[in-house]
Enzyme design. Structure first.
Site, PDB file in Angstrom:
ATOM      1  N   GLU A   1      37.643  44.874  42.331  1.00 31.33           N
ATOM      2  CA  GLU A   1      38.367  45.827  41.493  1.00 31.33           C
ATOM      3  C   GLU A   1      39.852  45.449  41.474  1.00 31.33           C
ATOM      4  O   GLU A   1      40.382  44.927  42.448  1.00 31.33           O
ATOM      5  CB  GLU A   1      38.186  47.226  42.077  1.00 31.33           C
ATOM      6  CG  GLU A   1      38.847  48.340  41.284  1.00 31.33           C
ATOM      7  CD  GLU A   1      38.697  49.698  41.965  1.00 31.33           C
ATOM      8  OE1 GLU A   1      38.690  50.704  41.250  1.00 31.33           O
ATOM      9  OE2 GLU A   1      38.587  49.732  43.212  1.00 31.33           O
TER      10      GLU A   1
ATOM     11  N   LYS B   1      34.395  52.733  34.795  1.00 30.51           N
ATOM     12  CA  LYS B   1      34.180  53.475  36.039  1.00 30.51           C
ATOM     13  C   LYS B   1      34.017  54.965  35.763  1.00 30.51           C
ATOM     14  O   LYS B   1      34.848  55.593  35.101  1.00 30.51           O
ATOM     15  CB  LYS B   1      35.363  53.240  36.976  1.00 30.51           C
ATOM     16  CG  LYS B   1      35.219  53.850  38.356  1.00 30.51           C
ATOM     17  CD  LYS B   1      36.441  53.487  39.189  1.00 30.51           C
ATOM     18  CE  LYS B   1      36.392  54.087  40.589  1.00 30.51           C
ATOM     19  NZ  LYS B   1      37.633  53.784  41.340  1.00 30.51           N
TER      20      LYS B   1
ATOM     21  N   CYS C   1      33.697  50.635  43.063  1.00 31.09           N
ATOM     22  CA  CYS C   1      34.403  51.293  44.166  1.00 31.09           C
ATOM     23  C   CYS C   1      33.872  52.704  44.489  1.00 31.09           C
ATOM     24  O   CYS C   1      32.808  52.847  45.073  1.00 31.09           O
ATOM     25  CB  CYS C   1      35.898  51.309  43.876  1.00 31.09           C
ATOM     26  SG  CYS C   1      36.929  51.541  45.356  1.00 31.09           S
TER      27      CYS C   1
END
Length: 366
Positions: free
Chosen positions: A74, A199, A240
């Site tokens: 990321e 995301k 993440c």
């Protein structure tokens, strides 16, 4: 007693012009389904040009290891200190129907040529010692550089698929013109975009005295789960903080995911407490490989990351770990670096056959 067979594989860390081998037990045979992957560990900063050269090195080392795909963490292209910085350095919006930037930025030819040269030299075990290189890596030049275009150059130069774990891409919405998407992309060996994941779960966390982050202040949430077929298997894309929400991984497995991607820039406090256990849990419950490229080290005065890029097999075994905070050699770990591991889909199929938890999940009524 149920016995499952799994493979431990050799893992390498490549740094500068050398690599360090860590011994692992190997099975006596390999299968046609076993393919090598390379997982990067970076310490990205606000200098996009320097970040691109670090990733070009990783691609060259991945070529040298005969890997089929490279995985980046990321925020691999830019990691600044403020939302204003992030917005100023973000990529232009994508044309949804073409999987390309609406207003692509053209990188200077010297940058394209130097990235190609870096990939080539590092694939041969040589360092890029161009004496002029430091003169052109200037922070003030970075806002006009496209990280995406640079990574497309790297993918073409290395002739491998690349998972770009997180780029900041402007939101194409006049009502939301001050935020970005945290965007996970997959490129093919020709640099073409094969998948775009935005995301979904944003990191808004306050740990008094340790962590104060509100990703939603500068980032818009995505809403779709995304899978991508690649030379090493069908991948489920996440990023993440998504790793804390098992529901998304159940959905990905239902749609055929074999490998789960969790590129990250985990904070040190949360990484110490949860990183390894979360990734192993996702691998065990989904019976998938998990590949988690990570950021490591101090990016700026405000931000440090935990590290420990990992590859975990469907039995929860850690096949490769790049190290990070808490490692014995913490202070001497190089960035950039890569680790390698084998992805064996026959092994995954055997585990799923012997312990059919996906079928049991479907049969259950809650």
């Amino acid at each position: 007693m149920l016995h499952l067979i799994y493979r431990r594989v050799p893992s390498f860390i490549f740094a500068s012009t050398c690599f360090l081998a860590r011994n692992r037990a190997m099975s006596s045979s390999s299968t046609s389904m076993s393919k090598t992957v390379a997982v990067a560990q970076l310490c990205s900063t606000s200098n996009k040009i320097d970040n691109l050269f670090q990733m070009a090195k990783c691609a060259g080392w991945a070529m040298a290891s005969q890997s089929k795909m490279l995985f980046l963490p990321e925020a691999c292209g830019f990691l600044g200190q403020s939302a204003k910085e992030t917005f100023a350095n973000a990529e232009p919006p994508f044309l949804e129907d073409k999987n390309e930037a609406a207003k692509p930025v053209e990188n200077p030819m010297w940058l394209t040529e130097q990235l190609q040269k870096t990939v080539s030299l590092c694939s041969q075990g040589k360092a890029n010692e161009d004496p002029d290189l430091n003169d052109v890596i200037k922070k003030e030049q970075c806002e006009n550089i496209s990280v995406l275009q640079g990574l497309q150059t790297i993918a073409r130069a290395s002739q491998m698929y690349v998972s770009i774990g997180g780029l900041h891409v402007l939101v194409d919405d006049s009502n939301d013109d001050k935020r970005v998407y945290n965007t996970h992309l997959v490129l093919d060996e020709n640099g073409e975009i094969k998948a775009i994941y935005r995301k979904i779960h944003l990191f808004d966390v306050s740990i008094p005295g340790q962590v104060q982050l509100r990703e939603s202040d500068s980032t818009a949430a995505g809403h779709e789960i995304i899978l991508c077929d690649t030379p090493i298997g069908r991948m489920g894309l996440t990023t993440c903080y998504d790793v804390r929400f098992s529901e998304i991984y159940v959905k990905l497995v239902e749609q055929g995911a074999e490998i789960l991607l969790v590129p990250s820039a985990f904070t040190v406090p949360t990484g110490k407490a949860h990183w390894h256990v979360l990734l192993r849990a996702r691998a065990i419950e989904s019976q998938c490989y998990v590949i988690a490229a990570a950021q490591f080290g101090s990016h700026n005065a405000k931000r440090s990351s935990y590290g420990h890029s990992l590859v975990v097999d469907p039995w929860g075994q850690v096949l490769a770990d790049a190290g990070g905070v808490d490692s014995p050699q913490d202070g001497n770990l190089p960035t950039p670096s890569i680790i390698t591991a084998e992805i064996d889909l026959d092994n995954m199929a055997s585990i799923r056959q012997r312990l059919p938890i996906q079928q049991h999940r479907q049969a259950a009524e809650y």
